[in-house]
Motif scaffolding. Structure first.
Motif, PDB file in Angstrom:
ATOM      1  N   ASN A  27       0.772  -1.244   0.000  1.00 16.61           N
ATOM      2  CA  ASN A  27       0.000   0.000   0.000  1.00 16.61           C
ATOM      3  C   ASN A  27       0.806   1.299   0.000  1.00 16.61           C
ATOM      4  OD1 ASN A  27       0.870   0.019   2.690  1.00 16.61           O
ATOM      5  ND2 ASN A  27      -0.995  -0.993   3.385  1.00 16.61           N
ATOM      6  N   HIS A  28       2.123   1.189  -0.048  1.00 15.88           N
ATOM      7  CA  HIS A  28       2.935   2.416  -0.152  1.00 15.88           C
ATOM      8  C   HIS A  28       3.691   2.329  -1.478  1.00 15.88           C
ATOM      9  CE1 HIS A  28       5.170   5.897   0.769  1.00 15.88           C
ATOM     10  NE2 HIS A  28       6.121   5.393   1.505  1.00 15.88           N
ATOM     11  N   ARG A  29       4.662   1.390  -1.553  1.00 15.50           N
ATOM     12  CA  ARG A  29       5.189   0.990  -2.860  1.00 15.50           C
ATOM     13  C   ARG A  29       4.345  -0.221  -3.277  1.00 15.50           C
ATOM     14  NH1 ARG A  29      11.241  -1.294  -3.205  1.00 15.50           N
ATOM     15  NH2 ARG A  29      10.290  -2.688  -1.687  1.00 15.50           N
ATOM     16  N   LEU A  30       3.864  -0.229  -4.498  1.00 16.44           N
ATOM     17  CA  LEU A  30       2.892  -1.253  -4.890  1.00 16.44           C
ATOM     18  C   LEU A  30       3.502  -2.269  -5.841  1.00 16.44           C
ATOM     19  CD1 LEU A  30      -0.099   1.155  -5.644  1.00 16.44           C
ATOM     20  CD2 LEU A  30       0.477   0.082  -3.467  1.00 16.44           C
ATOM     21  N   ASP A  31       3.392  -3.550  -5.493  1.00 11.70           N
ATOM     22  CA  ASP A  31       3.776  -4.620  -6.418  1.00 11.70           C
ATOM     23  C   ASP A  31       2.515  -4.991  -7.212  1.00 11.70           C
ATOM     24  OD1 ASP A  31       4.239  -7.048  -7.683  1.00 11.70           O
ATOM     25  OD2 ASP A  31       5.682  -7.688  -6.166  1.00 11.70           O
ATOM     26  N   VAL A  32       2.431  -4.458  -8.391  1.00 13.02           N
ATOM     27  CA  VAL A  32       1.197  -4.562  -9.170  1.00 13.02           C
ATOM     28  C   VAL A  32       0.886  -6.013  -9.550  1.00 13.02           C
ATOM     29  CG1 VAL A  32       0.075  -3.797 -11.302  1.00 13.02           C
ATOM     30  CG2 VAL A  32       1.469  -2.204  -9.993  1.00 13.02           C
ATOM     31  N   GLU A  33       1.912  -6.773  -9.883  1.00 14.79           N
ATOM     32  CA  GLU A  33       1.685  -8.181 -10.254  1.00 14.79           C
ATOM     33  C   GLU A  33       1.126  -8.965  -9.061  1.00 14.79           C
ATOM     34  OE1 GLU A  33       1.779  -9.834 -13.124  1.00 14.79           O
ATOM     35  OE2 GLU A  33       2.103  -7.867 -14.009  1.00 14.79           O
ATOM     36  N   LEU A  34       1.738  -8.738  -7.911  1.00 19.44           N
ATOM     37  CA  LEU A  34       1.260  -9.434  -6.708  1.00 19.44           C
ATOM     38  C   LEU A  34      -0.173  -9.002  -6.383  1.00 19.44           C
ATOM     39  CD1 LEU A  34       1.940 -11.280  -4.201  1.00 19.44           C
ATOM     40  CD2 LEU A  34       2.438  -9.157  -3.011  1.00 19.44           C
ATOM     41  N   LEU A  35      -0.416  -7.697  -6.404  1.00 18.92           N
ATOM     42  CA  LEU A  35      -1.761  -7.192  -6.100  1.00 18.92           C
ATOM     43  C   LEU A  35      -2.793  -7.758  -7.079  1.00 18.92           C
ATOM     44  CD1 LEU A  35      -0.723  -3.559  -5.243  1.00 18.92           C
ATOM     45  CD2 LEU A  35      -2.044  -5.037  -3.726  1.00 18.92           C
ATOM     46  N   ASP A  36      -2.396  -7.888  -8.314  1.00 23.30           N
ATOM     47  CA  ASP A  36      -3.296  -8.465  -9.309  1.00 23.30           C
ATOM     48  C   ASP A  36      -3.650  -9.912  -8.929  1.00 23.30           C
ATOM     49  OD1 ASP A  36      -4.337  -7.970 -12.244  1.00 23.30           O
ATOM     50  OD2 ASP A  36      -3.590 -10.005 -12.145  1.00 23.30           O
ATOM     51  N   SER A  37      -2.669 -10.674  -8.488  1.00 20.85           N
ATOM     52  CA  SER A  37      -2.928 -12.065  -8.072  1.00 20.85           C
ATOM     53  C   SER A  37      -3.854 -12.106  -6.851  1.00 20.85           C
ATOM     54  CB  SER A  37      -1.628 -12.784  -7.709  1.00 20.85           C
ATOM     55  OG  SER A  37      -0.758 -12.756  -8.788  1.00 20.85           O
TER      56      SER A  37
END
Ligand code: 5GP
Length: 190
Positions: A27-37
């Protein structure tokens, strides 16, 4: 969900006061791939519910909620946090105690965006005591909208939120459930 548990183990830090710091990917630096999963997994769990809307709280729930909503093809409604009491008539409000900031916030949602009869999935990055989620549910009740479930990234199962929500008859789905944690590490519910 193993992917999230592994990431918590490799990058998470336990701070004093029962706070888990995983803002380097959530929620601060976002790992978009992980969040997508994460979003895909939550959407699969609630696929029979077909929500009209995903409801979350600013700011830290937004990225995760966006990914959930992407898989439903619906919009995300973000409850705003206010500290002032000057609230207009055209909004729904509910009070929530902030676990991380140790103060009460008023959550505010415009009536324009939440209609009676809507099916709404409530989503947040963390579940601790349940205060934020219960406030969102109160807003849904005021609007006459129906909660179809609760989707959480990280549940701290030792802080009582799940019991509160389950006693209201809700399906609480959490991707990682922490049974216990301290400075030496994190143990998951098995
Ligand atoms: P609750 O209202 O369930 O007590 O707490 C949930 C809210 O507090 C979430 O919206 C989240 O932003 C914040 N929160 C609770 N516990 C933690 C934590 O361990 N780490 C972080 N980063 N936020 C938390």
């Amino acid at each position: 969900m193993k992917l999230l548990e592994d990431r918590i183990l490799s990058e998470g830090k336990v701070l004093p006061g029962g706070v888990l710091k995983i803002d380097g990917f959530l929620n601060h630096r976002l790992d978009v791939e992980l969040l997508d999963s994460l979003g895909k997994d939550v959407a699969a769990h609630f696929s029979n519910q077909k929500p009209d809307l995903v409801l979350t709280v600013e700011a830290s729930g937004i990225a995760f909620a966006v990914m959930v909503a992407k898989y439903f093809g619906c919009r995300v409604l973000v409850a705003k946090k206010h500290r002032s009491v000057n609230i207009a008539d055209d909004v729904y409000t509910a009070k929530a105690f902030s676990f991380t900031h140790k103060r009460e916030n008023t959550l505010v949602v415009s009536k324009e965006y939440l209609q009676a009869g809507m099916k709404v999935l409530v989503v947040d990055d963390f579940l601790a005591s349940g205060s934020a989620t219960v406030a969102l549910l109160s807003i849904l009740e005021q609007a006459g909208a129906t909660p179809v479930g609760i989707g959480i990234a990280v549940e701290k199962s030792f802080q009582g939120g799940r019991e509160k929500l389950e006693s209201m008859g809700l399906d609480v789905y959490s991707l990682a459930r922490i049974a216990d944690m301290d400075e030496t590490g994190v143990k998951f519910v098995r």
